[in-house]
Design a protein around this motif. Structure first.
Motif, PDB file in Angstrom:
ATOM      1  N   ALA A 187      11.438  -2.170  -7.893  1.00 52.02           N
ATOM      2  CA  ALA A 187      12.136  -1.110  -7.157  1.00 52.02           C
ATOM      3  C   ALA A 187      12.028  -1.392  -5.655  1.00 52.02           C
ATOM      4  O   ALA A 187      11.040  -1.944  -5.184  1.00 52.02           O
ATOM      5  CB  ALA A 187      11.514   0.242  -7.474  1.00 52.02           C
ATOM      6  N   HIS A 188      13.082  -1.034  -4.937  1.00 53.84           N
ATOM      7  CA  HIS A 188      13.117  -1.174  -3.475  1.00 53.84           C
ATOM      8  C   HIS A 188      13.112  -2.634  -3.010  1.00 53.84           C
ATOM      9  O   HIS A 188      12.733  -2.925  -1.864  1.00 53.84           O
ATOM     10  CB  HIS A 188      11.967  -0.428  -2.807  1.00 53.84           C
ATOM     11  N   GLY A 189      13.486  -3.561  -3.898  1.00 51.04           N
ATOM     12  CA  GLY A 189      13.579  -4.961  -3.470  1.00 51.04           C
ATOM     13  C   GLY A 189      12.222  -5.639  -3.427  1.00 51.04           C
ATOM     14  O   GLY A 189      11.222  -5.102  -3.898  1.00 51.04           O
ATOM     15  N   ALA A 197      10.939  -7.339  -0.455  1.00 49.12           N
ATOM     16  CA  ALA A 197      10.373  -7.614   0.879  1.00 49.12           C
ATOM     17  C   ALA A 197       8.950  -7.081   1.004  1.00 49.12           C
ATOM     18  O   ALA A 197       8.098  -7.694   1.645  1.00 49.12           O
ATOM     19  CB  ALA A 197      11.249  -6.988   1.965  1.00 49.12           C
ATOM     20  N   ARG A 198       8.689  -5.950   0.379  1.00 50.27           N
ATOM     21  CA  ARG A 198       7.357  -5.340   0.534  1.00 50.27           C
ATOM     22  C   ARG A 198       6.284  -6.071  -0.266  1.00 50.27           C
ATOM     23  O   ARG A 198       5.103  -5.752  -0.125  1.00 50.27           O
ATOM     24  CB  ARG A 198       7.397  -3.853   0.185  1.00 50.27           C
ATOM     25  N   ASN A 199       6.711  -6.998  -1.133  1.00 50.08           N
ATOM     26  CA  ASN A 199       5.753  -7.784  -1.921  1.00 50.08           C
ATOM     27  C   ASN A 199       5.525  -9.189  -1.362  1.00 50.08           C
ATOM     28  O   ASN A 199       4.634  -9.895  -1.823  1.00 50.08           O
ATOM     29  CB  ASN A 199       6.242  -7.918  -3.362  1.00 50.08           C
ATOM     30  N   THR A 217      11.737  16.711  -2.988  1.00 50.26           N
ATOM     31  CA  THR A 217      12.849  16.471  -2.065  1.00 50.26           C
ATOM     32  C   THR A 217      13.074  14.965  -2.001  1.00 50.26           C
ATOM     33  O   THR A 217      12.115  14.217  -1.755  1.00 50.26           O
ATOM     34  CB  THR A 217      12.490  17.019  -0.660  1.00 50.26           C
ATOM     35  N   ASP A 218      14.289  14.525  -2.247  1.00 47.05           N
ATOM     36  CA  ASP A 218      14.568  13.076  -2.281  1.00 47.05           C
ATOM     37  C   ASP A 218      16.025  12.871  -1.879  1.00 47.05           C
ATOM     38  O   ASP A 218      16.876  12.548  -2.689  1.00 47.05           O
ATOM     39  CB  ASP A 218      14.293  12.548  -3.702  1.00 47.05           C
ATOM     40  N   ARG A 219      16.284  13.135  -0.596  1.00 47.06           N
ATOM     41  CA  ARG A 219      17.659  13.207  -0.113  1.00 47.06           C
ATOM     42  C   ARG A 219      18.069  11.949   0.640  1.00 47.06           C
ATOM     43  O   ARG A 219      17.375  11.529   1.574  1.00 47.06           O
ATOM     44  CB  ARG A 219      17.810  14.385   0.832  1.00 47.06           C
ATOM     45  N   THR A 269       4.650  17.423  -9.448  1.00 43.15           N
ATOM     46  CA  THR A 269       4.882  16.790 -10.752  1.00 43.15           C
ATOM     47  C   THR A 269       5.101  15.296 -10.610  1.00 43.15           C
ATOM     48  O   THR A 269       4.492  14.492 -11.319  1.00 43.15           O
ATOM     49  CB  THR A 269       6.096  17.453 -11.442  1.00 43.15           C
ATOM     50  N   LYS A 270       5.965  14.894  -9.677  1.00 36.11           N
ATOM     51  CA  LYS A 270       6.239  13.467  -9.539  1.00 36.11           C
ATOM     52  C   LYS A 270       5.016  12.703  -9.026  1.00 36.11           C
ATOM     53  O   LYS A 270       4.798  11.548  -9.387  1.00 36.11           O
ATOM     54  CB  LYS A 270       7.451  13.220  -8.629  1.00 36.11           C
ATOM     55  N   THR A 271       4.192  13.365  -8.212  1.00 36.00           N
ATOM     56  CA  THR A 271       2.986  12.706  -7.681  1.00 36.00           C
ATOM     57  C   THR A 271       2.119  12.159  -8.811  1.00 36.00           C
ATOM     58  O   THR A 271       1.537  11.072  -8.693  1.00 36.00           O
ATOM     59  CB  THR A 271       2.189  13.689  -6.799  1.00 36.00           C
ATOM     60  N   LEU A 314      13.101   1.270   6.504  1.00 37.04           N
ATOM     61  CA  LEU A 314      11.727   1.345   6.996  1.00 37.04           C
ATOM     62  C   LEU A 314      11.195   2.638   6.392  1.00 37.04           C
ATOM     63  O   LEU A 314      11.569   3.736   6.814  1.00 37.04           O
ATOM     64  CB  LEU A 314      11.695   1.391   8.530  1.00 37.04           C
ATOM     65  N   HIS A 315      10.387   2.491   5.345  1.00 37.28           N
ATOM     66  CA  HIS A 315      10.022   3.609   4.456  1.00 37.28           C
ATOM     67  C   HIS A 315       8.782   4.319   5.016  1.00 37.28           C
ATOM     68  O   HIS A 315       7.692   4.296   4.418  1.00 37.28           O
ATOM     69  CB  HIS A 315       9.746   3.023   3.068  1.00 37.28           C
ATOM     70  N   SER A 316       8.941   4.947   6.176  1.00 32.68           N
ATOM     71  CA  SER A 316       7.782   5.495   6.905  1.00 32.68           C
ATOM     72  C   SER A 316       7.187   6.722   6.232  1.00 32.68           C
ATOM     73  O   SER A 316       7.898   7.688   5.930  1.00 32.68           O
ATOM     74  CB  SER A 316       8.212   5.884   8.321  1.00 32.68           C
ATOM     75  N   ILE A 326      10.277   9.880   6.153  1.00 29.03           N
ATOM     76  CA  ILE A 326      11.617   9.834   6.735  1.00 29.03           C
ATOM     77  C   ILE A 326      11.917   8.349   6.863  1.00 29.03           C
ATOM     78  O   ILE A 326      11.247   7.633   7.621  1.00 29.03           O
ATOM     79  CB  ILE A 326      11.681  10.525   8.109  1.00 29.03           C
ATOM     80  N   GLU A 327      12.860   7.890   6.079  1.00 29.78           N
ATOM     81  CA  GLU A 327      13.156   6.458   6.025  1.00 29.78           C
ATOM     82  C   GLU A 327      14.401   6.172   6.869  1.00 29.78           C
ATOM     83  O   GLU A 327      15.447   6.793   6.678  1.00 29.78           O
ATOM     84  CB  GLU A 327      13.404   6.038   4.578  1.00 29.78           C
ATOM     85  N   SER A 328      14.256   5.246   7.783  1.00 25.23           N
ATOM     86  CA  SER A 328      15.388   4.811   8.612  1.00 25.23           C
ATOM     87  C   SER A 328      16.050   3.673   7.848  1.00 25.23           C
ATOM     88  O   SER A 328      15.404   2.663   7.573  1.00 25.23           O
ATOM     89  CB  SER A 328      14.878   4.319   9.964  1.00 25.23           C
ATOM     90  N   VAL A 339       0.877  -1.164   0.000  1.00 25.92           N
ATOM     91  CA  VAL A 339       0.000   0.000   0.000  1.00 25.92           C
ATOM     92  C   VAL A 339       0.921   1.222   0.000  1.00 25.92           C
ATOM     93  O   VAL A 339       1.975   1.209   0.632  1.00 25.92           O
ATOM     94  CB  VAL A 339      -0.880  -0.008   1.276  1.00 25.92           C
ATOM     95  N   ARG A 340       0.533   2.293  -0.732  1.00 26.59           N
ATOM     96  CA  ARG A 340       1.363   3.501  -0.628  1.00 26.59           C
ATOM     97  C   ARG A 340       0.967   4.244   0.635  1.00 26.59           C
ATOM     98  O   ARG A 340      -0.040   4.939   0.695  1.00 26.59           O
ATOM     99  CB  ARG A 340       1.217   4.401  -1.845  1.00 26.59           C
ATOM    100  N   GLY A 341       1.753   4.018   1.663  1.00 25.90           N
ATOM    101  CA  GLY A 341       1.476   4.644   2.946  1.00 25.90           C
ATOM    102  C   GLY A 341       1.983   3.753   4.059  1.00 25.90           C
ATOM    103  O   GLY A 341       2.590   2.711   3.804  1.00 25.90           O
TER     104      GLY A 341
HETATM  105  C1  BG6 Z   1      12.038   6.809  -1.952  1.00 24.65           C
HETATM  106  C2  BG6 Z   1      12.953   7.134  -3.091  1.00 24.65           C
HETATM  107  O1  BG6 Z   1      12.733   6.028  -1.051  1.00 24.65           O
HETATM  108  O2  BG6 Z   1      10.923   6.064  -2.410  1.00 24.65           O
HETATM  109  C3  BG6 Z   1      12.175   7.877  -4.162  1.00 24.65           C
HETATM  110  O3  BG6 Z   1      14.063   7.887  -2.616  1.00 24.65           O
HETATM  111  C4  BG6 Z   1      10.975   7.052  -4.581  1.00 24.65           C
HETATM  112  O4  BG6 Z   1      13.039   8.159  -5.262  1.00 24.65           O
HETATM  113  C5  BG6 Z   1      10.138   6.729  -3.359  1.00 24.65           C
HETATM  114  O5  BG6 Z   1      10.215   7.788  -5.529  1.00 24.65           O
HETATM  115  C6  BG6 Z   1       8.880   5.889  -3.643  1.00 24.65           C
HETATM  116  O6  BG6 Z   1       9.222   4.706  -4.271  1.00 24.65           O
HETATM  117  P1  BG6 Z   1       8.095   3.700  -4.737  1.00 24.65           P
HETATM  118  O7  BG6 Z   1       8.819   2.591  -5.431  1.00 24.65           O
HETATM  119  O8  BG6 Z   1       7.410   3.232  -3.497  1.00 24.65           O
HETATM  120  O9  BG6 Z   1       7.176   4.482  -5.638  1.00 24.65           O
END
Ligand code: BG6
Length: 289
Positions: free
Chosen positions: A85-87, A89-91, A200-202, A240-242, A155-157, A259-261, A63-65
């Motif tokens: 993307a992102h491996g 584990a989330r699937n 912002t994507d730091r 734009t990216k949204t 942990l992509h909080s 804020i991802e740990s 889920v996005r969230g």
């Molecule tokens: C962040 C990345 O961790 O996750 C971004 O730094 C990316 O570049 C975002 O857009 C969301 O990724 P996804 O794969 O969940 O759309």
């Protein structure tokens, strides 16, 4: 199976997927078995995590969230465009391995033929979610193979902030970062909190153990304390990216920041056979009346 201990309820999430609710004096949290994803953390002051306006609760899909997991690589795979993307584990469908009063639930995922085809390493990953005054999420990865491996994780909080233009992240003064939204530009914040005024994507490296997210619109301050995390990603896609992101309505970017740990890039974790590593996040909230 024995009935779950006090404070733990098995239920279905809005998509009918298996989920676990933790109830404690100060609120409740819901964790989906798909991706071992924390979907919600409610306190008497409301929902602390953010979910996109068009959420999809599907098998094998995050889920996005909430708090999706990133493992064993961060972002796009370095060599293969066919991999997620992102491996993975989330699937994955994680299984409940233990439940404790407290309450705490422990979910587990292990290598199988599908994961080995994407990442040729034997592993066991464990995700523990515990709720008390704080929400604690701890991810442990163990090398179950006979050769060392390296992995990235986060942990992509997604945190609810009300209005991202008023939010600020404190604790990153002087910490070097790479801004992925501007071609990998390198920088470091000097004496000011991080504020959001555009995409912002730091990726911050060598981060301190405590970061603070101030969300004045919601009159709340979140304190994030980590162990075993040397990176942090601060992300908001802006307008734009949204438009290119799944599950999002056009205005969704306004109400959250991530804020991802994490441990990524030069701070990827290397484990020898039999070794394990734990990344733990404790989130506490202070709410103004
Ligand atoms: C962040 C990345 O961790 O996750 C971004 O730094 C990316 O570049 C975002 O857009 C969301 O990724 P996804 O794969 O969940 O759309």
């Amino acid at each position: 199976m024995a009935p779950p201990p006090d404070g733990i309820t098995h239920l279905a999430d809005p998509g009918g997927r298996a989920a676990i609710r933790l109830d404690a004096a100060g609120g409740n949290a819901v964790v989906a078995a798909t991706g071992a994803q924390v979907l919600s953390w409610r306190t008497p002051h409301g929902e602390m995590l953010w979910t996109a306006s068009r959420p999809e609760y599907a098998a094998h899909k995050p889920v996005r969230g909430g708090v999706p997991l990133v493992f064993p690589w961060f972002g796009d795979h370095a060599a293969r465009t066919d991999l997620p993307a992102h491996g993975f584990a989330r699937n994955l469908e994680w299984r409940v391995a233990a439940e404790h009063a407290g309450p705490e639930v422990v979910l587990v995922a292990e290598h199988d033929a599908t994961t080995l085809a994407m990442w040729p390493h034997a592993f066991r990953a464990q995700l523990s979610v515990a709720l008390a005054a704080e929400l604690t999420i701890a991810m442990t990865v163990e090398n179950r193979g006979d050769a060392p491996f390296r992995f990235e994780q986060a942990l992509h909080s997604y945190f609810a902030v009300g209005d991202v233009a008023t939010a600020s992240v404190h604790g990153l003064d002087g910490v070097p970062f790479v801004e992925q939204a501007r071609g990998g530009e390198v920088g470091a914040d000097r004496g000011t909190p991080v504020r959001f005024a555009g995409e912002t994507d730091r990726i911050y490296q060598g981060t301190p153990d405590t970061l603070v997210l101030h969300a004045p619109t919601l009159r709340r301050t979140l304190r994030l304390r980590t162990q075993g995390a040397r990176s942090a990603i601060v992300w908001n896609p802006w307008m734009t990216k949204t438009a290119r992101l799944s599950q999002m309505a056009p205005d969704d970017w306004r109400a959250f920041c991530c804020i991802e740990s994490a441990n990524v890039r030069e701070h990827a974790v290397e484990l020898a056979p039999g070794q394990r590593h734990t990344l733990a996040l404790h989130v506490a909230v202070a709410q103004e009346p």
